[in-house]
Design a protein around this motif. Structure first.
Motif, PDB file in Angstrom:
ATOM      1  N   ASN A   9      48.462  -2.013   1.341  1.00  0.00           N
ATOM      2  CA  ASN A   9      46.983  -2.261   2.418  1.00  0.00           C
ATOM      3  C   ASN A   9      47.438  -2.604   3.674  1.00  0.00           C
ATOM      4  O   ASN A   9      48.113  -3.559   3.877  1.00  0.00           O
ATOM      5  N   ASP A  13      43.487  -5.012   8.765  1.00  0.00           N
ATOM      6  CA  ASP A  13      42.218  -4.671   8.190  1.00  0.00           C
ATOM      7  C   ASP A  13      42.081  -4.722   6.539  1.00  0.00           C
ATOM      8  O   ASP A  13      40.890  -4.771   6.016  1.00  0.00           O
ATOM      9  N   GLY A  14      43.183  -4.560   5.958  1.00  0.00           N
ATOM     10  CA  GLY A  14      43.314  -4.583   4.754  1.00  0.00           C
ATOM     11  C   GLY A  14      43.236  -3.229   4.045  1.00  0.00           C
ATOM     12  O   GLY A  14      43.089  -3.050   2.689  1.00  0.00           O
ATOM     13  N   ILE A  15      42.674  -2.246   4.852  1.00  0.00           N
ATOM     14  CA  ILE A  15      42.236  -0.898   3.969  1.00  0.00           C
ATOM     15  C   ILE A  15      43.492  -0.086   3.455  1.00  0.00           C
ATOM     16  O   ILE A  15      44.713  -0.302   3.835  1.00  0.00           O
ATOM     17  N   SER A  16      43.235   0.415   2.449  1.00  0.00           N
ATOM     18  CA  SER A  16      44.382   1.163   1.559  1.00  0.00           C
ATOM     19  C   SER A  16      44.974   2.157   2.293  1.00  0.00           C
ATOM     20  O   SER A  16      44.320   2.919   3.017  1.00  0.00           O
ATOM     21  N   ASP A  59      50.690  -5.871  -0.096  1.00  0.00           N
ATOM     22  CA  ASP A  59      50.683  -5.351  -1.475  1.00  0.00           C
ATOM     23  C   ASP A  59      51.198  -3.942  -1.618  1.00  0.00           C
ATOM     24  O   ASP A  59      50.217  -2.967  -1.941  1.00  0.00           O
ATOM     25  N   ARG A  78      42.291   2.996 -11.641  1.00  0.00           N
ATOM     26  CA  ARG A  78      42.396   2.124 -10.595  1.00  0.00           C
ATOM     27  C   ARG A  78      42.926   2.721  -9.298  1.00  0.00           C
ATOM     28  O   ARG A  78      42.304   2.553  -8.149  1.00  0.00           O
ATOM     29  N   ILE A  81      40.188   5.238  -7.790  1.00  0.00           N
ATOM     30  CA  ILE A  81      39.214   4.533  -7.260  1.00  0.00           C
ATOM     31  C   ILE A  81      39.533   3.949  -5.731  1.00  0.00           C
ATOM     32  O   ILE A  81      38.869   3.878  -4.687  1.00  0.00           O
ATOM     33  N   ARG A  82      40.944   3.250  -5.635  1.00  0.00           N
ATOM     34  CA  ARG A  82      41.627   3.007  -4.501  1.00  0.00           C
ATOM     35  C   ARG A  82      41.489   4.139  -3.390  1.00  0.00           C
ATOM     36  O   ARG A  82      41.300   3.873  -2.348  1.00  0.00           O
ATOM     37  N   PRO A  86      34.883   3.237  -3.659  1.00  0.00           N
ATOM     38  CA  PRO A  86      34.034   2.731  -4.924  1.00  0.00           C
ATOM     39  C   PRO A  86      33.245   3.958  -5.248  1.00  0.00           C
ATOM     40  O   PRO A  86      33.078   4.743  -4.579  1.00  0.00           O
TER      41      PRO A  86
ATOM     42  N   GLN B  48      41.504  -7.216  -1.980  1.00  0.00           N
ATOM     43  CA  GLN B  48      41.050  -6.393  -3.046  1.00  0.00           C
ATOM     44  C   GLN B  48      41.527  -5.295  -3.155  1.00  0.00           C
ATOM     45  O   GLN B  48      42.548  -4.985  -2.330  1.00  0.00           O
ATOM     46  N   LEU B  49      40.901  -4.217  -3.698  1.00  0.00           N
ATOM     47  CA  LEU B  49      41.497  -2.918  -3.920  1.00  0.00           C
ATOM     48  C   LEU B  49      41.637  -1.993  -2.530  1.00  0.00           C
ATOM     49  O   LEU B  49      42.334  -1.427  -2.290  1.00  0.00           O
ATOM     50  N   HIS B  50      40.251  -2.166  -1.935  1.00  0.00           N
ATOM     51  CA  HIS B  50      40.286  -1.138  -0.658  1.00  0.00           C
ATOM     52  C   HIS B  50      40.381  -2.003   0.453  1.00  0.00           C
ATOM     53  O   HIS B  50      40.640  -1.352   1.590  1.00  0.00           O
ATOM     54  N   ALA B  51      40.072  -3.285   0.539  1.00  0.00           N
ATOM     55  CA  ALA B  51      40.185  -4.075   1.828  1.00  0.00           C
ATOM     56  C   ALA B  51      40.311  -5.709   1.501  1.00  0.00           C
ATOM     57  O   ALA B  51      40.337  -5.844   0.523  1.00  0.00           O
ATOM     58  N   TYR B 420      36.007  -2.533  -7.086  1.00  0.00           N
ATOM     59  CA  TYR B 420      36.379  -3.257  -5.910  1.00  0.00           C
ATOM     60  C   TYR B 420      37.523  -4.209  -6.145  1.00  0.00           C
ATOM     61  O   TYR B 420      38.452  -4.571  -5.241  1.00  0.00           O
TER      62      TYR B 420
END
Lengths: 103, 556
Positions: A9, A13-16, A59, A78, A81-82, A86, B48-51, B420
């Motif tokens: 991530n 901004d935490g985006i995958s 991560d 998992r 979905i990442r 969603p 979390q998973l996406h952000a 999420y």
């Protein structure tokens, strides 16, 4: 050997994101560099450690994927979905990250 | 409502400034992730998973319109136009950038809100009955005590690094709407024979991988001893709670392993030392806090009775909504409105920025500027004149917020699940949507009556599956989702943990299984007045096992 890609991530901004062949982090799994042998996986792991140490991503994980008709697909739900976001219609009216950034 | 004083403002502002500096140092690389992670968690920022995810505290679930508008603004400006109301009466944003979080916290502070202690091994947001201060069956408003506990527990130096997180819930009515018996400490505000206020004190309840119902250790604790007794419990826990194993670190395990008699003895021994210290609550202080929660000026509105009867007669949909979503109020001319965040087929607990703005407007115009978040992931307008119900209903209909399903089978609690959450093993929301669509007909829901379905996507049980009348737990088995069903759970004054009914069901079969359970109930209930839970408690699991697995596998 199961094919693998490197994911993380983005710090700010935490985006995958996934690591591509040019060594950059991409928001699309389909652009990821696929490691198909042990040496390539080792290189992925090293790249991940370095990117974490450089405070670019957090991560960091090597994940298993398969290629089906040219499309990369993580083995675990998992990770699917990442990669795809969603599985629900979660934000009525939201135009997506790209639209937001170019707006 | 409570209003920040100068100390509160200065404290929250200082914390935001501190976090801004920490984020800047993290982004510059001066602070490494291992050092930063506990700091961001102390400010409600998860990954979390996406952000990132930001969890904002809503103390005891009480909000003003101004605060709700700020939540909408944050959803619009910094997120993707929506927020998710949680089972701890908080709100979560699913897509904030780390780099924006200091600005978000600044904006929250401007309306007296923050994200402190929404994570970490500290005392979390104190929750309360969502009808507090309004319910007809209430002895006294529990929120002043929740606020006293909030102030006492905020950055409490002794209790900021507990063995594990710690959750306190308070209710002021015999009918428990705050699930106090599945909290680390549950407080039931009541009056003794002399008419004095005090608390029944429950300790050691919780869900997660080891669900346990709390034990009552005091039947009546005088009001003035609230903080000293709570401190005594915390000290015993802080000293003896297990730090060697994360999964055994909650107070429920300590209570279970120590035994309630010995634990009570330890708490009482500690309390002797604390009872007459500065922790004793002066009546003037209690009154000063209680004054913030004084009920609004509810003028007589008797005209509402006749109007309501006429509107109900003219509009069966409205009548159904009133029947299901309006709770009796202390004042006969008023009611408390549940705004369902469970549209048929929707995402439990989600609200868009537009909906949040609309609720703020409605609350301002018709509900004395007050909004609540319920642990069942709905919103509540606690004080609405019956004479205004029709206007409120029309305004809610326009925003898709008038689903008449409070307490019914489609009023489902669901955690974010694998859509999420980094901890989840299976999706929750999709299952909730399927069940909601299957049972969406108003007539069918009315026929079934009260039935609470609660869904968690992992054993941590954020979706409260252990206390669902029907509980669903998502697990990962051989790389696929599987849903384990529990029956007979309840989180009210007769709390019980649901029993696992048998082997799990695949995602495409779980809604059929729920339907089988519901049909079995409909077939065996004594009358329409016997709820699912009552029927289950009467007949036990066997008829449901037979229906789900057949007689041959009934012992599964």
């Amino acid at each position: 050997m199961v094919d693998k890609v490197l994911t993380a991530n983005r710090l700010a901004d935490g985006i995958s994101v996934w690591l591509n062949a040019a060594g950059a982090w991409t928001e699309s799994l389909q652009d990821a560099f696929v490691a198909r042998h042990a040496e390539a996986v080792t290189a992925l792991e090293a790249a991940g450690k370095q990117a974490f140490a450089d405070n670019k991503v957090v991560d960091v994980n090597v994940i298993e994927i398969e290629e089906v008709d040219g499309v990369l697909r993580p083995l675990r739900l998992r990770e699917r979905i990442r990669a795809e976001g969603p599985s629900i219609d979660y934000a009525a009216g939201y135009k997506g990250l790209h639209a937001e950034q170019t707006a | 409502m409570y209003r920040y004083d100068e100390f509160d403002h200065a404290f929250v502002s200082a914390r935001v400034a501190q976090f801004r500096d920490q984020v800047e140092r993290r982004l510059s690389g001066a602070l490494a992730e291992d050092a930063f992670k506990p700091l961001r968690l102390m400010n409600g920022v998860y990954l979390q998973l996406h952000a990132y995810m930001l969890r904002v505290a809503i103390p005891y679930g009480t909000l003003s319109s101004r605060q709700m508008r700020m939540l909408a603004h944050i959803a619009r400006k910094y997120d993707r136009g929506y927020g998710h109301f949680t089972t701890r009466q908080n709100i979560q944003y699913n897509w904030p950038r780390l780099s924006d979080t200091p600005a978000i916290l600044d904006e929250l502070a401007s309306v007296e809100m923050h994200a402190l202690q929404t994570s970490g091994n500290c005392i979390r947001n104190v929750t309360a009955d969502h009808f507090a201060g309004a319910a007809a069956d209430e002895v006294a408003d529990p929120r002043p005590y929740a606020e006293i506990l909030r102030q006492w527990s905020s950055v409490h130096p002794e209790f900021s690094f507990l063995p594990r997180k710690f959750k306190i819930a308070v209710t002021g009515a015999e009918r428990d709407r705050a699930a106090i018996q599945v909290h680390d400490i549950g407080l039931h505000l009541k009056k003794n024979a002399a008419g004095d206020l005090g608390f029944a004190v429950y300790v050691g309840g919780g869900q997660g991988r080891t669900p346990l119902v709390a034990k009552k250790i005091r039947d009546f604790l005088p009001e003035e001893d609230l903080l000293s007794y709570t401190t005594a419990i915390m000290r015993v826990y802080n000293l003896h709670g297990r730090r060697d194993n994360k999964y055994k670190a909650r107070i429920k395990i300590l209570v279970h392993e120590t035994g309630i008699e010995e634990l009570t003895r330890q708490v009482e021994a500690e309390f002797v030392h604390l009872k007459d210290t500065e922790l004793k609550l002066p009546d003037a202080d209690v009154q000063a806090i209680a004054a913030y929660f004084a009920p609004p000026d509810l003028t007589e509105r008797p005209e509402g009775w006749a109007s309501l009867a006429a509107w109900k007669k003219a509009d069966p949909e409205f009548a159904r909504w009133v029947q299901q979503n309006v709770n009796p109020h202390k004042h006969p001319d008023y009611g408390s409105v549940t705004i369902s965040l469970k549209p048929i087929g929707g995402i439990p607990g989600d609200a868009t920025d537009v909906q949040m703005e609309a609720v703020a407007d409605i609350a301002e115009e018709y509900a004395f500027d007050e909004i609540r978040v319920s642990h069942e992931q709905n919103l509540v307008l606690p004080h609405v004149a019956l004479a205004d119900l029709e206007a409120v209903y029309r305004a809610l209909v326009a925003q898709g917020l008038a689903t008449a399903n409070a307490g019914l089978i489609t009023d489902i609690i669901a955690c974010p699940g694998l859509d999420y959450c980094a901890l989840a093993n299976a999706r929750s929301i999709t299952v909730a949507q399927d069940i909601s669509n299957r049972f969406g007909s108003a007539e069918r829901q009315a026929e079934i009556g009260e039935l609470k379905i609660k869904i968690s996507g992992c054993i941590n049980a954020c979706g409260h599956h252990h206390v669902g009348h029907i509980g669903l737990l998502g697990v990962e088995k051989k790389g696929a989702e599987l849903y384990q069903i529990t029956l007979g759970g309840s989180a009210d004054e007769n709390t019980s943990i649901g029993e696992i009914i048998g082997r799990g069901f695949e995602p495409e079969k779980v809604t059929d299984a729920v339907e089988t359970i519901v049909d079995t109930y409909l077939g065996l209930r004594l009358s329409q007045d016997e709820t699912f839970l009552d029927a289950y408690r009467r007949v036990g699991p066997q008829p449901f096992k037979d229906a789900l697995y057949g007689n041959a596998q009934a012992a599964a």
